[in-house]
Design an enzyme around this catalytic site. Structure first.
Site, PDB file in Angstrom:
ATOM      1  N   LYS A 173      13.782  14.963 -32.666  1.00  0.00           N
ATOM      2  CA  LYS A 173      14.540  15.714 -33.666  1.00  0.00           C
ATOM      3  C   LYS A 173      14.390  15.068 -35.041  1.00  0.00           C
ATOM      4  O   LYS A 173      14.567  13.865 -35.182  1.00  0.00           O
ATOM      5  CB  LYS A 173      16.016  15.769 -33.259  1.00  0.00           C
ATOM      6  CG  LYS A 173      16.239  16.466 -31.917  1.00  0.00           C
ATOM      7  CD  LYS A 173      17.689  16.395 -31.470  1.00  0.00           C
ATOM      8  CE  LYS A 173      18.110  14.981 -31.160  1.00  0.00           C
ATOM      9  NZ  LYS A 173      19.453  14.912 -30.533  1.00  0.00           N
ATOM     10  N   THR A 204      28.337  17.389 -39.666  1.00  0.00           N
ATOM     11  CA  THR A 204      27.291  17.454 -38.651  1.00  0.00           C
ATOM     12  C   THR A 204      27.671  16.668 -37.393  1.00  0.00           C
ATOM     13  O   THR A 204      26.796  16.275 -36.615  1.00  0.00           O
ATOM     14  CB  THR A 204      25.971  16.892 -39.217  1.00  0.00           C
ATOM     15  OG1 THR A 204      26.204  15.564 -39.725  1.00  0.00           O
ATOM     16  CG2 THR A 204      25.430  17.772 -40.323  1.00  0.00           C
ATOM     17  N   GLY A 206      28.372  15.884 -33.831  1.00  0.00           N
ATOM     18  CA  GLY A 206      28.059  16.529 -32.559  1.00  0.00           C
ATOM     19  C   GLY A 206      26.831  17.411 -32.552  1.00  0.00           C
ATOM     20  O   GLY A 206      26.607  18.143 -31.583  1.00  0.00           O
ATOM     21  N   THR A 207      25.993  17.345 -33.583  1.00  0.00           N
ATOM     22  CA  THR A 207      24.824  18.235 -33.623  1.00  0.00           C
ATOM     23  C   THR A 207      23.843  17.937 -32.495  1.00  0.00           C
ATOM     24  O   THR A 207      23.277  18.856 -31.892  1.00  0.00           O
ATOM     25  CB  THR A 207      24.089  18.126 -34.974  1.00  0.00           C
ATOM     26  OG1 THR A 207      23.848  16.743 -35.270  1.00  0.00           O
ATOM     27  CG2 THR A 207      24.910  18.732 -36.090  1.00  0.00           C
ATOM     28  N   GLY A 208      23.631  16.652 -32.190  1.00  0.00           N
ATOM     29  CA  GLY A 208      22.701  16.310 -31.117  1.00  0.00           C
ATOM     30  C   GLY A 208      23.193  16.775 -29.765  1.00  0.00           C
ATOM     31  O   GLY A 208      22.418  17.323 -28.959  1.00  0.00           O
ATOM     32  N   CYS A 209      24.480  16.566 -29.511  1.00  0.00           N
ATOM     33  CA  CYS A 209      25.076  17.035 -28.247  1.00  0.00           C
ATOM     34  C   CYS A 209      24.956  18.549 -28.139  1.00  0.00           C
ATOM     35  O   CYS A 209      24.619  19.085 -27.071  1.00  0.00           O
ATOM     36  CB  CYS A 209      26.555  16.645 -28.187  1.00  0.00           C
ATOM     37  SG  CYS A 209      26.901  14.887 -28.359  1.00  0.00           S
TER      38      CYS A 209
END
Length: 263
Positions: A173, A204, A206-209
């Site tokens: 990412k 932003t 929690g964007t990866g989760c």
């Protein structure tokens, strides 16, 4: 109804971890279930502390789900230590879920460590080989591959190295770089890039989760990997565009933007 299991840490403020995963599953029309690996006291500003579940409790949660409502796909998030990783690996070996999306969570949005650095080798050796897809951000990919990323070519080289180690497809990412947010997928044969304009927001959390659980949901719904990544990328972009200005730090993305827009 399709089903998905998240194996991850909790976020009491609701923006990341188990809470974000379950919201994302629901937003995609997938029935979500959970196995909590760690209870995290955090908010949009800081991580105060966390408590790991015992290996036995982690495994029994996974057993309780898999023996009764076997998941169509599994998402794995926070695995803070060797013992947790070994417990999850044992369960994956036992139950053999078909689709596993692994988000190697090492740091919270504010930079707080959520994984023991000395456990990275255990992650690589014992957990990554069970994954269908691994979704590291740039700092995480650099740690796993022990390589520096300064360009798209570097992202590809790192993705190929992680694939060689794990046998899993890798989505690196690009949110930590400047310019457009470009993610790079290597599936063992083909390299694909997915770009979206960078959104000017600090919210932003929690964007990866959310991205990894969106991919998991799409796989549960029967999409192939490329289709799942495209749909999840569109979903997270909208969730960031309509991110919620809650708290005093990095506010959460809006998981239910399709149902009630944040105007």
């Amino acid at each position: 109804m399709k089903t998905a299991l998240t194996i991850a840490g909790s976020d009491c403020s609701g923006g990341a971890g188990i809470q974000a995963d379950l919201k994302t599953f629901s937003a995609h029309g997938v029935f979500g279930m959970s196995a909590i690996t760690s209870v995290v006291a955090e908010n949009t500003v800081r991580v105060i502390c966390y408590q790991d579940m015992t290996p036995e409790v982690i495994q029994e949660q996974i057993t309780a789900v898999c023996e009764d409502i076997f998941p169509d796909a599994v998402k794995i998030g926070m695995l803070s230590c060797r013992e947790t990783m070994e417990a999850v690996a044992t369960s994956l070996k036992r139950w053999q879920p078909k689709q596993v999306v692994l988000d190697p969570v090492m740091y919270a949005k504010n930079g707080s460590a959520l994984m023991d650095p000395e456990a990275i080798d255990t992650l690589i050796q014992k957990v990554l080989p069970y994954a269908t897809l691994i979704t590291p951000n740039i700092p995480e990919a650099e740690k796993i591959a022990e390589m520096k990323i300064e360009s798209l070519a570097d992202m590809e080289a790192v993705a190929r190295k992680i694939y060689q180690t794990s046998g899993a497809a890798v989505l690196v990412k690009g949110g930590h770089k400047v310019g457009d947010a470009t993610d790079l997928l290597f599936d063992g044969q083909n390299v694909s890039q997915y770009s979206a304009p960078r959104i000017d927001t600090k919210n932003t959390h929690g964007t990866g989760c959310t991205l990894s659980s969106a991919i998991c949901a799409q796989l549960a719904l029967g999409k192939d990997l490329s289709e799942a990544v495209v749909a999840a990328k569109e979903y997270i972009t909208k969730a960031i565009e309509q991110a919620l200005p809650l708290g005093h730090g990095h506010g959460p993305t809006h998981h239910f933007w399709a149902f009630y827009p944040n105007d």
